[in-house]
Design a protein around this motif. Structure first.
Motif, PDB file in Angstrom:
ATOM      1  N   VAL A   1      39.624  33.449  64.675  1.00  0.00           N
ATOM      2  CA  VAL A   1      39.774  32.554  63.528  1.00  0.00           C
ATOM      3  C   VAL A   1      41.001  32.940  62.712  1.00  0.00           C
ATOM      4  CG1 VAL A   1      38.739  31.825  61.346  1.00  0.00           C
ATOM      5  CG2 VAL A   1      37.331  31.993  63.415  1.00  0.00           C
ATOM      6  N   TYR A   2      41.215  34.239  62.549  1.00  0.00           N
ATOM      7  CA  TYR A   2      42.386  34.684  61.786  1.00  0.00           C
ATOM      8  C   TYR A   2      43.687  34.326  62.493  1.00  0.00           C
ATOM      9  CZ  TYR A   2      45.881  37.775  59.771  1.00  0.00           C
ATOM     10  OH  TYR A   2      47.018  38.264  59.202  1.00  0.00           O
ATOM     11  N   VAL A   3      43.735  34.507  63.803  1.00  0.00           N
ATOM     12  CA  VAL A   3      44.943  34.168  64.559  1.00  0.00           C
ATOM     13  C   VAL A   3      45.223  32.672  64.470  1.00  0.00           C
ATOM     14  CG1 VAL A   3      45.958  34.087  66.873  1.00  0.00           C
ATOM     15  CG2 VAL A   3      44.755  36.135  66.116  1.00  0.00           C
ATOM     16  N   LEU A   4      44.170  31.864  64.587  1.00  0.00           N
ATOM     17  CA  LEU A   4      44.352  30.421  64.473  1.00  0.00           C
ATOM     18  C   LEU A   4      44.799  30.021  63.075  1.00  0.00           C
ATOM     19  CD1 LEU A   4      41.269  29.118  66.509  1.00  0.00           C
ATOM     20  CD2 LEU A   4      43.656  29.243  67.239  1.00  0.00           C
ATOM     21  N   SER A   5      44.349  30.771  62.074  1.00  0.00           N
ATOM     22  CA  SER A   5      44.748  30.442  60.705  1.00  0.00           C
ATOM     23  C   SER A   5      46.239  30.670  60.483  1.00  0.00           C
ATOM     24  CB  SER A   5      43.946  31.272  59.698  1.00  0.00           C
ATOM     25  OG  SER A   5      44.299  32.645  59.786  1.00  0.00           O
ATOM     26  N   LEU A   6      46.841  31.551  61.306  1.00  0.00           N
ATOM     27  CA  LEU A   6      48.282  31.779  61.162  1.00  0.00           C
ATOM     28  C   LEU A   6      49.083  30.537  61.536  1.00  0.00           C
ATOM     29  CD1 LEU A   6      48.582  35.380  62.644  1.00  0.00           C
ATOM     30  CD2 LEU A   6      48.481  34.716  60.243  1.00  0.00           C
ATOM     31  N   LEU A   7      48.498  29.680  62.361  1.00  0.00           N
ATOM     32  CA  LEU A   7      49.180  28.447  62.732  1.00  0.00           C
ATOM     33  C   LEU A   7      49.316  27.502  61.550  1.00  0.00           C
ATOM     34  CD1 LEU A   7      47.433  27.802  66.181  1.00  0.00           C
ATOM     35  CD2 LEU A   7      49.624  28.924  65.738  1.00  0.00           C
ATOM     36  N   LEU A   8      48.501  27.718  60.543  1.00  0.00           N
ATOM     37  CA  LEU A   8      48.573  26.891  59.334  1.00  0.00           C
ATOM     38  C   LEU A   8      49.532  27.495  58.311  1.00  0.00           C
ATOM     39  CD1 LEU A   8      44.748  26.129  58.958  1.00  0.00           C
ATOM     40  CD2 LEU A   8      46.506  24.763  60.103  1.00  0.00           C
ATOM     41  N   VAL A   9      50.322  28.437  58.741  1.00  0.00           N
ATOM     42  CA  VAL A   9      51.333  29.088  57.899  1.00  0.00           C
ATOM     43  C   VAL A   9      50.680  29.742  56.677  1.00  0.00           C
ATOM     44  CG1 VAL A   9      53.677  28.839  56.974  1.00  0.00           C
ATOM     45  CG2 VAL A   9      52.809  27.171  58.589  1.00  0.00           C
ATOM     46  N   LEU A  10      49.543  30.361  56.892  1.00  0.00           N
ATOM     47  CA  LEU A  10      48.913  31.114  55.814  1.00  0.00           C
ATOM     48  C   LEU A  10      49.603  32.467  55.676  1.00  0.00           C
ATOM     49  CD1 LEU A  10      45.139  30.346  56.417  1.00  0.00           C
ATOM     50  CD2 LEU A  10      46.658  29.336  54.723  1.00  0.00           C
ATOM     51  N   PRO A  11      49.568  33.072  54.524  1.00  0.00           N
ATOM     52  CA  PRO A  11      50.229  34.369  54.343  1.00  0.00           C
ATOM     53  C   PRO A  11      49.611  35.444  55.228  1.00  0.00           C
ATOM     54  CG  PRO A  11      48.821  33.848  52.465  1.00  0.00           C
ATOM     55  CD  PRO A  11      48.896  32.606  53.295  1.00  0.00           C
ATOM     56  N   LEU A  12      50.405  36.471  55.528  1.00  0.00           N
ATOM     57  CA  LEU A  12      49.952  37.576  56.374  1.00  0.00           C
ATOM     58  C   LEU A  12      49.317  38.699  55.559  1.00  0.00           C
ATOM     59  CD1 LEU A  12      53.010  37.846  58.788  1.00  0.00           C
ATOM     60  CD2 LEU A  12      50.822  36.700  59.203  1.00  0.00           C
ATOM     61  N   ALA A  13      48.875  38.375  54.352  1.00  0.00           N
ATOM     62  CA  ALA A  13      48.328  39.417  53.486  1.00  0.00           C
ATOM     63  C   ALA A  13      47.066  40.038  54.058  1.00  0.00           C
ATOM     64  CB  ALA A  13      48.042  38.838  52.103  1.00  0.00           C
ATOM     65  N   LEU A  14      46.338  39.267  54.891  1.00  0.00           N
ATOM     66  CA  LEU A  14      45.086  39.780  55.438  1.00  0.00           C
ATOM     67  C   LEU A  14      45.289  40.623  56.695  1.00  0.00           C
ATOM     68  CD1 LEU A  14      42.746  36.665  55.087  1.00  0.00           C
ATOM     69  CD2 LEU A  14      42.882  38.676  53.603  1.00  0.00           C
TER      70      LEU A  14
END
Length: 228
Positions: free
Chosen positions: A112-125
């Protein structure tokens, strides 16, 4: 004297009379006419995997290292290992199920986290994800270490030998456990046994660590008293 294969990217090879090549001479180049680094690395890895002596040496060294690590863990955290190993003996099915569920949840959250990166979410997590996997890895290792001392006691009982101090028992049990699990990797047709044993025993150990809260309390609760 080349013990393995020789990978080249040349038009001609001049081999002296005294030169020996133990493997095959292969000409492998990429489209640019240069040697492919990926192919060279792949061939080197394949040569390492095909070497029985290297695999055997790795097996022995790894078993001795795990035995020493098991003895060190018993010396530093004896009570924690007792709680974890006791929970494994009393509830192997429960601990195995909890371990499998923990791994599946960790993998699912990572996906889920890897897929969320596709939405250009910050890498803070990202640091938190890395720390979480590190903690999970250490918990899995602790579960494996908890299996060493019971394995040693079982070995002494099967061989009709006198009981030994926990430090020696854990060291011998750790070596025995590592050999029993990894010895199947010596042959390509039995490598799946090592994978299966790793998944089963790893899940049981991890589940025991989770249920005992990193070995700080017994599970099940009725096993609060007594020595392992």
């Amino acid at each position: 004297n080349v013990a393995g294969d020789l990978v080249l990217c040349v038009d001609n090879l001049n081999q002296n009379a005294g030169a020996r090549i133990g493997g095959e001479v292969r000409y492998e180049c990429n489209e640019s006419g240069k040697t492919s680094v990926a192919k060279v690395a792949e061939n080197g890895l394949g040569g390492w995997q095909d070497s029985f002596s290297v695999r055997l040496g790795s097996l022995i060294v790894g078993a001795l290292f795990f035995g020493g690590l098991s003895a060190l863990a018993v010396a530093i955290l004896p009570r924690h290992l007792i709680y974890v190993s006791r929970s494994i003996r009393h509830s192997p099915a429960v601990t195995g199920g909890v371990g499998c569920l923990t791994i599946l949840v960790a993998i699912g959250l990572s996906i889920v986290y890897v897929l969320s990166l596709l939405l250009v979410l910050p890498l803070a997590l990202l640091p938190f994800v890395m720390v979480a996997w590190l903690v999970l890895g250490l918990a899995s290792l602790f579960g494996w270490l908890a299996l060493a001392e019971p394995t040693g006691r079982l070995l002494f009982r099967v061989l009709n030998l006198d009981a030994q101090p926990p430090l020696i028992t854990a060291a011998i049990g750790g070596v025995t456990l590592a050999l029993l699990v990894r010895i199947w990797t010596l042959f390509w047709m039995t490598g799946w046994i090592t994978m299966l044993a790793t998944v089963i025993l790893g899940s049981i150990g991890l589940g025991a660590v989770v249920l005992t809260r990193l070995g700080t309390q017994p599970y099940p609760q009725k096993a609060k008293t007594g020595a392992a």
